[in-house]
Design a protein around this motif. Structure first.
Motif, mmCIF file in Angstrom:
data_model
loop_
_atom_site.group_PDB
_atom_site.id
_atom_site.type_symbol
_atom_site.label_atom_id
_atom_site.label_comp_id
_atom_site.label_asym_id
_atom_site.label_seq_id
_atom_site.Cartn_x
_atom_site.Cartn_y
_atom_site.Cartn_z
ATOM 1 N N CYS A 151 0.863 -1.172 0.000
ATOM 2 C CA CYS A 151 0.000 0.000 0.000
ATOM 3 C C CYS A 151 0.902 1.225 0.000
ATOM 4 O O CYS A 151 1.775 1.345 0.867
ATOM 5 C CB CYS A 151 -0.865 -0.046 1.267
ATOM 6 N N ILE A 208 1.267 5.644 -1.489
ATOM 7 C CA ILE A 208 0.942 6.837 -2.274
ATOM 8 C C ILE A 208 2.281 7.495 -2.608
ATOM 9 O O ILE A 208 3.190 7.522 -1.759
ATOM 10 C CB ILE A 208 0.050 7.813 -1.450
ATOM 11 N N LYS A 268 -6.382 4.345 11.506
ATOM 12 C CA LYS A 268 -7.375 5.325 11.018
ATOM 13 C C LYS A 268 -8.289 4.750 9.955
ATOM 14 O O LYS A 268 -9.377 5.265 9.723
ATOM 15 C CB LYS A 268 -6.667 6.569 10.493
ATOM 16 N N GLY A 284 -4.839 8.225 0.459
ATOM 17 C CA GLY A 284 -4.711 6.909 1.085
ATOM 18 C C GLY A 284 -6.025 6.437 1.703
ATOM 19 O O GLY A 284 -6.364 5.253 1.630
ATOM 20 N N THR A 285 -6.765 7.371 2.283
ATOM 21 C CA THR A 285 -8.061 7.038 2.883
ATOM 22 C C THR A 285 -9.084 6.689 1.804
ATOM 23 O O THR A 285 -9.799 5.687 1.904
ATOM 24 C CB THR A 285 -8.567 8.231 3.710
ATOM 25 N N ASN A 343 5.774 2.049 10.910
ATOM 26 C CA ASN A 343 5.445 3.467 10.708
ATOM 27 C C ASN A 343 4.106 3.680 9.986
ATOM 28 O O ASN A 343 3.683 4.813 9.821
ATOM 29 C CB ASN A 343 6.593 4.195 9.982
ATOM 30 N N VAL A 357 -0.543 12.351 2.528
ATOM 31 C CA VAL A 357 -1.247 13.160 3.526
ATOM 32 C C VAL A 357 -2.174 14.205 2.897
ATOM 33 O O VAL A 357 -2.317 15.319 3.388
ATOM 34 C CB VAL A 357 -0.273 13.820 4.553
ATOM 35 N N LYS A 358 -2.776 13.833 1.760
ATOM 36 C CA LYS A 358 -3.790 14.693 1.122
ATOM 37 C C LYS A 358 -5.132 13.987 1.091
ATOM 38 O O LYS A 358 -6.051 14.428 0.399
ATOM 39 C CB LYS A 358 -3.368 15.020 -0.320
ATOM 40 N N GLY A 359 -5.197 12.830 1.756
ATOM 41 C CA GLY A 359 -6.457 12.106 1.793
ATOM 42 C C GLY A 359 -6.591 10.986 0.765
ATOM 43 O O GLY A 359 -7.558 10.224 0.794
HETATM 44 N N1 ACO Z 1 1.453 7.195 10.342
HETATM 45 C C1 ACO Z 1 0.423 7.703 11.037
HETATM 46 N N2 ACO Z 1 -0.617 8.326 10.472
HETATM 47 C C2 ACO Z 1 -0.594 8.462 9.141
HETATM 48 C C3 ACO Z 1 0.455 7.977 8.341
HETATM 49 C C4 ACO Z 1 1.514 7.317 9.003
HETATM 50 N N3 ACO Z 1 2.546 6.806 8.327
HETATM 51 N N4 ACO Z 1 0.191 8.272 7.054
HETATM 52 C C5 ACO Z 1 -0.975 8.926 7.058
HETATM 53 N N5 ACO Z 1 -1.444 9.027 8.310
HETATM 54 C C6 ACO Z 1 -2.696 9.626 8.743
HETATM 55 C C7 ACO Z 1 -2.919 11.004 8.193
HETATM 56 O O1 ACO Z 1 -2.372 11.977 9.026
HETATM 57 C C8 ACO Z 1 -4.435 11.068 8.161
HETATM 58 O O2 ACO Z 1 -4.944 11.380 9.426
HETATM 59 P P1 ACO Z 1 -6.235 12.332 9.593
HETATM 60 O O3 ACO Z 1 -7.344 11.586 8.907
HETATM 61 O O4 ACO Z 1 -6.392 12.442 11.067
HETATM 62 O O5 ACO Z 1 -5.891 13.601 8.896
HETATM 63 C C9 ACO Z 1 -4.834 9.635 7.830
HETATM 64 O O6 ACO Z 1 -3.750 8.819 8.237
HETATM 65 C C10 ACO Z 1 -5.067 9.402 6.369
HETATM 66 O O7 ACO Z 1 -4.128 10.119 5.614
HETATM 67 P P2 ACO Z 1 -4.129 10.108 4.036
HETATM 68 O O8 ACO Z 1 -3.750 11.472 3.526
HETATM 69 O O9 ACO Z 1 -5.408 9.545 3.524
HETATM 70 O O10 ACO Z 1 -2.933 9.083 3.797
HETATM 71 P P3 ACO Z 1 -1.873 9.069 2.585
HETATM 72 O O11 ACO Z 1 -2.530 9.488 1.329
HETATM 73 O O12 ACO Z 1 -0.644 9.771 2.965
HETATM 74 O O13 ACO Z 1 -1.563 7.504 2.514
HETATM 75 C C11 ACO Z 1 0.155 5.953 3.233
HETATM 76 C C12 ACO Z 1 -1.044 6.824 3.638
HETATM 77 C C13 ACO Z 1 -0.318 4.955 2.176
HETATM 78 C C14 ACO Z 1 0.659 5.214 4.459
HETATM 79 C C15 ACO Z 1 1.229 6.876 2.616
HETATM 80 O O14 ACO Z 1 1.595 7.844 3.534
HETATM 81 C C16 ACO Z 1 2.480 6.140 2.138
HETATM 82 O O15 ACO Z 1 2.559 5.722 0.986
HETATM 83 N N6 ACO Z 1 3.507 5.979 3.010
HETATM 84 C C17 ACO Z 1 4.771 5.350 2.647
HETATM 85 C C18 ACO Z 1 4.619 3.876 2.338
HETATM 86 C C19 ACO Z 1 4.017 3.076 3.479
HETATM 87 O O16 ACO Z 1 4.400 3.201 4.619
HETATM 88 N N7 ACO Z 1 3.051 2.199 3.133
HETATM 89 C C20 ACO Z 1 2.429 1.258 4.046
HETATM 90 C C21 ACO Z 1 3.371 0.132 4.308
HETATM 91 S S1 ACO Z 1 2.601 -1.285 5.038
HETATM 92 C C22 ACO Z 1 1.987 -2.164 3.737
HETATM 93 O O17 ACO Z 1 2.190 -1.824 2.585
HETATM 94 C C23 ACO Z 1 1.201 -3.412 3.987
#
Ligand code: ACO
Length: 162
Positions: free
Chosen positions: A77, A79, A123, A89-90, A116, A85-87
């Motif tokens: 998973c 982005i 969430k 992922g949700t 991490n 952090v633009k929504g």
């Molecule tokens: N830790 C804690 N909270 C987080 C994280 C994080 N790493 N990433 C996002 N959030 C929170 C946001 O602050 C937000 O909170 P809010 O609703 O209170 O504002 C909520 O989660 C959703 O945020 P989105 O903007 O929808 O998330 P985003 O588009 O950034 O996608 C993702 C999240 C996929 C984890 C992205 O940050 C990413 O690609 N990270 C790097 C790769 C990664 O770690 N992937 C997951 C590995 S595990 C696996 O693949 C099985």
């Protein structure tokens, strides 16, 4: 903005999206061997739900549905860096839940979350407590010590997307 679900079905356009997504995973999940990422993204038992914007893949989730067990395992998973952090992922997770329930007939997801990313999965409704009976998933998902096993129940009726 478009959400779509593709697998390696031989359609050229789908391959282009899958390769774009594979490149995002390779960059965002540096601890995962690249050959392993390619293998699962291109595996015909896996599906990928993607966010596509202006004809570019922004991110996605690759998972394997086990229809007989009614659960799916999320393998990757991510982005792309400048769109986090633009929504997205949700919204992506909501599209995945809707597709998995309505198309694959699944009731649960399991995933090994990176430390991490646990906050993100919480969430999205995932818990560290596994409620799914062990005989439904044991032997289907491989043990992996680089993460924390988490579970999410898919609501049977809730509309996840509009
Ligand atoms: N830790 C804690 N909270 C987080 C994280 C994080 N790493 N990433 C996002 N959030 C929170 C946001 O602050 C937000 O909170 P809010 O609703 O209170 O504002 C909520 O989660 C959703 O945020 P989105 O903007 O929808 O998330 P985003 O588009 O950034 O996608 C993702 C999240 C996929 C984890 C992205 O940050 C990413 O690609 N990270 C790097 C790769 C990664 O770690 N992937 C997951 C590995 S595990 C696996 O693949 C099985």
């Amino acid at each position: 903005l478009k959400f779509a679900c593709y697998s390696n079905d031989g359609v050229d356009e789908h391959m282009v999206w899958l390769i774009g997504l594979k490149n995002i995973f390779a960059r965002q999940l540096p601890n995962m061997p690249k050959e392993y990422i390619v293998r699962l993204v291109m595996d015909r038992n896996h599906k990928s739900v993607m966010v596509i914007r202006h004809n570019n893949v922004v991110g996605g989730i690759t998972y394997r549905p086990y229809p007989s067990q009614k659960f799916g395992e999320i393998a990757f998973c991510a982005i792309t860096a400048d769109e986090q952090v633009k929504g997205y992922g949700t919204r992506l997770m909501n599209h995945l839940k809707q597709h998995a329930r309505d198309v694959d007939g699944l009731t649960h997801f399991l995933t090994y979350a990176d430390n991490n990313a646990v906050g993100y999965f919480i969430k999205q409704g995932f818990t560290k407590e596994i409620h799914l009976e062990k005989d439904r998933w044991q032997g289907f998902i491989k043990d992996y010590d680089g993460g924390i096993l988490m579970e999410c129940k898919i609501h049977p009726k809730l509309p996840y997307t509009d």
